[in-house]
Design a protein around this motif. Structure first.
Motif, PDB file in Angstrom:
ATOM      1  N   ARG A  79      15.156  50.897 -13.242  1.00 45.38           N
ATOM      2  CA  ARG A  79      14.771  50.643 -14.910  1.00 45.38           C
ATOM      3  C   ARG A  79      13.425  50.976 -14.952  1.00 45.38           C
ATOM      4  NH1 ARG A  79      16.596  45.752 -16.018  1.00 45.38           N
ATOM      5  NH2 ARG A  79      14.750  44.891 -15.549  1.00 45.38           N
ATOM      6  N   GLN A  80      12.600  50.115 -14.439  1.00 42.82           N
ATOM      7  CA  GLN A  80      11.148  49.928 -14.492  1.00 42.82           C
ATOM      8  C   GLN A  80      10.409  51.503 -14.210  1.00 42.82           C
ATOM      9  OE1 GLN A  80       9.312  47.846 -16.034  1.00 42.82           O
ATOM     10  NE2 GLN A  80       7.891  49.371 -16.337  1.00 42.82           N
ATOM     11  N   ARG A  81      10.909  52.120 -13.288  1.00 41.68           N
ATOM     12  CA  ARG A  81      10.324  53.472 -13.013  1.00 41.68           C
ATOM     13  C   ARG A  81      10.855  54.541 -14.027  1.00 41.68           C
ATOM     14  NH1 ARG A  81       6.410  56.434 -12.512  1.00 41.68           N
ATOM     15  NH2 ARG A  81       6.813  58.499 -11.624  1.00 41.68           N
ATOM     16  N   LEU A  82      12.147  54.355 -14.501  1.00 45.59           N
ATOM     17  CA  LEU A  82      12.288  55.300 -15.637  1.00 45.59           C
ATOM     18  C   LEU A  82      11.622  55.052 -17.028  1.00 45.59           C
ATOM     19  CD1 LEU A  82      14.174  57.551 -16.493  1.00 45.59           C
ATOM     20  CD2 LEU A  82      16.178  55.909 -17.280  1.00 45.59           C
ATOM     21  N   ALA A  83      11.350  53.613 -17.194  1.00 48.30           N
ATOM     22  CA  ALA A  83      10.540  53.173 -18.474  1.00 48.30           C
ATOM     23  C   ALA A  83       9.175  53.869 -18.376  1.00 48.30           C
ATOM     24  CB  ALA A  83      10.578  51.794 -18.433  1.00 48.30           C
ATOM     25  N   ASP A  84       8.618  53.876 -17.276  1.00 43.45           N
ATOM     26  CA  ASP A  84       7.266  54.237 -17.181  1.00 43.45           C
ATOM     27  C   ASP A  84       7.204  56.014 -17.456  1.00 43.45           C
ATOM     28  OD1 ASP A  84       6.361  51.911 -16.437  1.00 43.45           O
ATOM     29  OD2 ASP A  84       6.468  52.159 -14.228  1.00 43.45           O
ATOM     30  N   ILE A  85       8.241  56.598 -16.622  1.00 48.41           N
ATOM     31  CA  ILE A  85       8.310  58.022 -16.979  1.00 48.41           C
ATOM     32  C   ILE A  85       8.681  58.380 -18.417  1.00 48.41           C
ATOM     33  CG2 ILE A  85       9.743  59.990 -16.388  1.00 48.41           C
ATOM     34  CD1 ILE A  85      10.381  58.813 -13.676  1.00 48.41           C
ATOM     35  N   ILE A  86       9.368  57.562 -19.192  1.00 46.82           N
ATOM     36  CA  ILE A  86       9.629  57.837 -20.483  1.00 46.82           C
ATOM     37  C   ILE A  86       8.559  57.611 -21.418  1.00 46.82           C
ATOM     38  CG2 ILE A  86      10.864  56.936 -22.604  1.00 46.82           C
ATOM     39  CD1 ILE A  86      13.266  56.421 -20.725  1.00 46.82           C
ATOM     40  N   ALA A  87       7.561  56.590 -20.974  1.00 44.23           N
ATOM     41  CA  ALA A  87       6.451  56.479 -21.800  1.00 44.23           C
ATOM     42  C   ALA A  87       5.542  57.557 -21.511  1.00 44.23           C
ATOM     43  CB  ALA A  87       5.820  54.962 -21.538  1.00 44.23           C
ATOM     44  N   ASP A  88       5.109  57.577 -20.214  1.00 46.92           N
ATOM     45  CA  ASP A  88       4.390  58.932 -19.891  1.00 46.92           C
ATOM     46  C   ASP A  88       4.554  60.243 -20.653  1.00 46.92           C
ATOM     47  OD1 ASP A  88       2.988  57.019 -18.436  1.00 46.92           O
ATOM     48  OD2 ASP A  88       3.424  57.781 -16.451  1.00 46.92           O
ATOM     49  N   THR A  89       6.001  60.430 -20.530  1.00 45.61           N
ATOM     50  CA  THR A  89       6.509  61.951 -21.091  1.00 45.61           C
ATOM     51  C   THR A  89       6.343  61.838 -22.475  1.00 45.61           C
ATOM     52  OG1 THR A  89       7.990  62.079 -19.243  1.00 45.61           O
ATOM     53  CG2 THR A  89       8.274  63.377 -21.261  1.00 45.61           C
ATOM     54  N   TYR A  90       6.654  60.759 -23.167  1.00 36.53           N
ATOM     55  CA  TYR A  90       6.310  60.636 -24.616  1.00 36.53           C
ATOM     56  C   TYR A  90       5.011  60.801 -25.022  1.00 36.53           C
ATOM     57  CZ  TYR A  90       6.795  59.749 -29.468  1.00 36.53           C
ATOM     58  OH  TYR A  90       6.834  59.770 -30.785  1.00 36.53           O
ATOM     59  N   HIS A  91       4.300  59.838 -24.378  1.00 37.11           N
ATOM     60  CA  HIS A  91       2.801  59.656 -24.722  1.00 37.11           C
ATOM     61  C   HIS A  91       1.745  60.856 -24.410  1.00 37.11           C
ATOM     62  CE1 HIS A  91       3.492  55.886 -26.677  1.00 37.11           C
ATOM     63  NE2 HIS A  91       3.872  55.293 -25.571  1.00 37.11           N
ATOM     64  N   ASN A  92       2.286  61.487 -23.263  1.00 35.28           N
ATOM     65  CA  ASN A  92       1.292  62.579 -22.815  1.00 35.28           C
ATOM     66  C   ASN A  92       1.831  64.083 -23.491  1.00 35.28           C
ATOM     67  OD1 ASN A  92      -0.302  60.991 -21.190  1.00 35.28           O
ATOM     68  ND2 ASN A  92       1.177  61.152 -19.306  1.00 35.28           N
ATOM     69  N   ALA A  93       2.721  63.988 -24.429  1.00 42.58           N
ATOM     70  CA  ALA A  93       3.161  65.311 -25.168  1.00 42.58           C
ATOM     71  C   ALA A  93       2.138  65.599 -26.186  1.00 42.58           C
ATOM     72  CB  ALA A  93       4.598  64.957 -25.321  1.00 42.58           C
ATOM     73  N   PRO A  94       2.039  66.616 -26.321  1.00 36.39           N
ATOM     74  CA  PRO A  94       1.246  67.144 -27.536  1.00 36.39           C
ATOM     75  C   PRO A  94       1.706  66.206 -28.774  1.00 36.39           C
ATOM     76  CG  PRO A  94       1.920  69.117 -26.591  1.00 36.39           C
ATOM     77  CD  PRO A  94       2.820  67.995 -25.897  1.00 36.39           C
ATOM     78  N   THR A  95       0.624  66.051 -29.352  1.00 42.15           N
ATOM     79  CA  THR A  95       0.708  65.322 -30.635  1.00 42.15           C
ATOM     80  C   THR A  95       1.962  65.817 -31.634  1.00 42.15           C
ATOM     81  OG1 THR A  95      -1.527  64.462 -30.740  1.00 42.15           O
ATOM     82  CG2 THR A  95      -0.242  64.164 -32.751  1.00 42.15           C
ATOM     83  N   ASP A  96       2.004  67.132 -31.716  1.00 40.10           N
ATOM     84  CA  ASP A  96       2.988  67.686 -32.545  1.00 40.10           C
ATOM     85  C   ASP A  96       4.279  67.350 -32.033  1.00 40.10           C
ATOM     86  OD1 ASP A  96       2.510  69.712 -30.917  1.00 40.10           O
ATOM     87  OD2 ASP A  96       2.930  71.121 -31.945  1.00 40.10           O
ATOM     88  N   LYS A  97       4.376  67.163 -30.837  1.00 44.73           N
ATOM     89  CA  LYS A  97       5.986  67.096 -30.142  1.00 44.73           C
ATOM     90  C   LYS A  97       6.218  65.546 -29.948  1.00 44.73           C
ATOM     91  CE  LYS A  97       6.030  71.355 -29.154  1.00 44.73           C
ATOM     92  NZ  LYS A  97       6.875  72.154 -30.020  1.00 44.73           N
ATOM     93  N   GLN A  98       5.565  64.562 -30.607  1.00 48.73           N
ATOM     94  CA  GLN A  98       5.562  62.994 -30.307  1.00 48.73           C
ATOM     95  C   GLN A  98       6.489  62.687 -31.621  1.00 48.73           C
ATOM     96  OE1 GLN A  98       2.035  60.966 -29.543  1.00 48.73           O
ATOM     97  NE2 GLN A  98       1.927  61.849 -27.685  1.00 48.73           N
ATOM     98  N   ASP A  99       7.541  63.249 -31.822  1.00 45.35           N
ATOM     99  CA  ASP A  99       8.533  62.862 -32.903  1.00 45.35           C
ATOM    100  C   ASP A  99       9.322  61.407 -32.713  1.00 45.35           C
ATOM    101  OD1 ASP A  99      10.452  62.477 -34.709  1.00 45.35           O
ATOM    102  OD2 ASP A  99      11.268  64.659 -34.695  1.00 45.35           O
ATOM    103  N   PRO A 100       8.997  60.550 -33.495  1.00 45.53           N
ATOM    104  CA  PRO A 100       9.486  59.123 -33.092  1.00 45.53           C
ATOM    105  C   PRO A 100      11.076  59.099 -33.430  1.00 45.53           C
ATOM    106  CG  PRO A 100       8.485  58.998 -35.512  1.00 45.53           C
ATOM    107  CD  PRO A 100       8.289  60.526 -34.847  1.00 45.53           C
ATOM    108  N   THR A 101      11.579  60.111 -33.995  1.00 49.69           N
ATOM    109  CA  THR A 101      12.993  60.265 -33.814  1.00 49.69           C
ATOM    110  C   THR A 101      13.948  60.952 -32.770  1.00 49.69           C
ATOM    111  OG1 THR A 101      13.215  62.508 -35.253  1.00 49.69           O
ATOM    112  CG2 THR A 101      13.007  60.322 -36.511  1.00 49.69           C
ATOM    113  N   LEU A 102      12.905  61.416 -31.707  1.00 47.82           N
ATOM    114  CA  LEU A 102      13.552  62.080 -30.695  1.00 47.82           C
ATOM    115  C   LEU A 102      14.576  61.008 -29.768  1.00 47.82           C
ATOM    116  CD1 LEU A 102      10.704  63.946 -29.111  1.00 47.82           C
ATOM    117  CD2 LEU A 102      12.414  64.848 -30.336  1.00 47.82           C
ATOM    118  N   ASN A 103      15.422  61.507 -29.377  1.00 48.94           N
ATOM    119  CA  ASN A 103      16.400  60.679 -28.250  1.00 48.94           C
ATOM    120  C   ASN A 103      15.664  60.157 -26.999  1.00 48.94           C
ATOM    121  OD1 ASN A 103      18.449  60.681 -25.985  1.00 48.94           O
ATOM    122  ND2 ASN A 103      19.826  60.380 -27.819  1.00 48.94           N
ATOM    123  N   THR A 104      15.827  58.802 -26.736  1.00 42.62           N
ATOM    124  CA  THR A 104      15.230  58.215 -25.455  1.00 42.62           C
ATOM    125  C   THR A 104      15.757  58.843 -24.248  1.00 42.62           C
ATOM    126  OG1 THR A 104      14.929  56.281 -26.615  1.00 42.62           O
ATOM    127  CG2 THR A 104      14.622  56.264 -24.527  1.00 42.62           C
ATOM    128  N   GLY A 105      17.171  59.155 -24.069  1.00 48.09           N
ATOM    129  CA  GLY A 105      17.862  59.678 -23.073  1.00 48.09           C
ATOM    130  C   GLY A 105      17.122  61.169 -22.842  1.00 48.09           C
TER     131      GLY A 105
END
Length: 123
Positions: A79-105
């Protein structure tokens, strides 16, 4: 099950508010919530994503299909490793791709495939 019971059951399912996958904003708010119950629900949701990701990946491999991601043999997904991957993936995406409605899965799968790509014979 009798026809009437089936009909009632189907009607019940149709009337129940459907459960939706958590958006990344909802998930990040929940995982960082001061309320322990809210955090526990977010952690359980992450556990479900871990289990589903590992299951579908194993199923792909068992059916001689290319796996979505290839974990190093000594690094289990938790769980913790996946949480880190999710946060990194989202926060390191280009700003125009950081849609807050995107599905976490979906962000999790994108992150897993980017973090642990399969190389040739690993698939």
């Amino acid at each position: 099950m009798s026809c009437v019971k089936r009909l009632l059951f189907i009607t019940f399912l149709a009337l129940v508010t459907p459960l939706h996958a958590a958006s990344i904003k909802t998930h990040l708010d929940s995982i960082n919530s001061p309320a322990p119950t809210v955090r526990a629900v977010a952690e359980t949701y992450l556990n479900g994503i871990v289990d589903a990701s590992m299951y579908i990946n194993a199923l792909l491999g068992a059916n001689n299909k290319p796996r979505a991601f290839c974990l190093p043999s000594k690094q289990p997904l938790n769980r913790q490793r996946l949480a880190d991957i999710i946060a990194d993936t989202y926060h390191n995406a280009p700003t125009d791709k950081q849609d807050p409605t995107l599905n976490t899965g979906m962000i999790a799968i994108i992150g897993l495939t980017n973090t642990y790509p399969c190389k040739g014979d690993q698939q």
